[in-house]
Motif scaffolding. Sequence first.
Motif, PDB file in Angstrom:
ATOM      1  N   HIS A 166     -18.698   9.967   1.730  1.00  0.00           N
ATOM      2  CA  HIS A 166     -18.351  10.384   0.379  1.00  0.00           C
ATOM      3  C   HIS A 166     -19.323   9.758  -0.619  1.00  0.00           C
ATOM      4  CE1 HIS A 166     -14.682  12.001   2.091  1.00  0.00           C
ATOM      5  NE2 HIS A 166     -14.437  10.826   2.631  1.00  0.00           N
ATOM      6  N   ASN A 187     -22.240  10.809  -3.949  1.00  0.00           N
ATOM      7  CA  ASN A 187     -22.734  11.810  -4.888  1.00  0.00           C
ATOM      8  C   ASN A 187     -23.997  11.235  -5.514  1.00  0.00           C
ATOM      9  OD1 ASN A 187     -23.217  13.596  -6.973  1.00  0.00           O
ATOM     10  ND2 ASN A 187     -21.102  13.665  -7.698  1.00  0.00           N
ATOM     11  N   LYS A 242     -27.159  11.371  -7.835  1.00  0.00           N
ATOM     12  CA  LYS A 242     -27.744  12.039  -8.992  1.00  0.00           C
ATOM     13  C   LYS A 242     -29.069  11.361  -9.322  1.00  0.00           C
ATOM     14  CE  LYS A 242     -23.402  13.724 -10.941  1.00  0.00           C
ATOM     15  NZ  LYS A 242     -23.663  15.148 -10.625  1.00  0.00           N
ATOM     16  N   ARG A 293     -29.029  16.900  -1.199  1.00  0.00           N
ATOM     17  CA  ARG A 293     -28.063  15.835  -1.461  1.00  0.00           C
ATOM     18  C   ARG A 293     -28.148  15.339  -2.901  1.00  0.00           C
ATOM     19  NH1 ARG A 293     -29.527  11.990   3.486  1.00  0.00           N
ATOM     20  NH2 ARG A 293     -31.593  12.844   2.944  1.00  0.00           N
ATOM     21  N   THR A 311     -27.474  16.082  -6.417  1.00  0.00           N
ATOM     22  CA  THR A 311     -26.579  17.077  -6.996  1.00  0.00           C
ATOM     23  C   THR A 311     -26.890  17.410  -8.452  1.00  0.00           C
ATOM     24  OG1 THR A 311     -24.974  15.376  -7.636  1.00  0.00           O
ATOM     25  CG2 THR A 311     -24.722  16.371  -5.448  1.00  0.00           C
ATOM     26  N   ALA A 351     -21.220  10.309 -10.290  1.00  0.00           N
ATOM     27  CA  ALA A 351     -22.207   9.796  -9.339  1.00  0.00           C
ATOM     28  C   ALA A 351     -21.709   8.535  -8.651  1.00  0.00           C
ATOM     29  CB  ALA A 351     -23.525   9.496 -10.053  1.00  0.00           C
TER      30      ALA A 351
END
Length: 245
Positions: free
Chosen positions: A9, A11, A13, A54, A56, A107
Amino acid sequence: MTNTEPTEHYNVKAVIPAAGHGSRMQSTTPKQFLTVGGKTLLQYSIEAVCADSRVTEVIVAVSDPDSNDLPDVSELAVSQPVTYVRGGETRAESVCKGVEYALVQGATHALVHDAARPCLPKEALARVIDSGVASQHGAILAIPVRDSLKRAMSLNDQAAHIEESVEREHLWQAQTPQVFHARTLLNGINHMGAHNPQLTDEASAMQWLGYQPVLIEGAFKNLKVTHPEDFECVVSWLLAPVTTE
């Protein structure tokens, strides 16, 4: 502090600080807005970090988000959203602005990349993301120092003189991207101070907190445009015919 953390998990950026002027380029145009083949170096850099799905979102910290000099987001060859935010007086302040925005957008990790480093290879990008999200220490691209190193002594005349040779073993030249847990990176910069002369890159802020970022081998072509001869190099690489081999 462990070396690895779960990567299911996350995120990522990208944050690109692009509010600087680059006085060493000896140009009235900020280096990130120099053009090659009809595109600015900033546009190449944005598109380069978007080569890995990956990432985003890309957040670009600039001096004026409404400037007409900025690449039109609709004309970028990317599928990820690109957002312009107002940067700061220093690179570190611009990174903070970008990371703060990234955190608001959910993020977990920030991938910081130089606006004037347009030739980032896709494979190197993948390697640093792999390691950056897998390690609590984060990761940076870097290349081992190849040339002999000399330390100059301080003299009153203009000519530099060698004081001593410096052993280059275990020395690496830092590049970007640099990938870290976003909240930790922001805390590191704030604790170190955005105007601290020892804050030369994002890894410096992580080291300040006691982390030891992983060194991932980058590429010589992943050159940052700082001087006019650097620009000549990236022009030749960016305009080189694409091979299918």
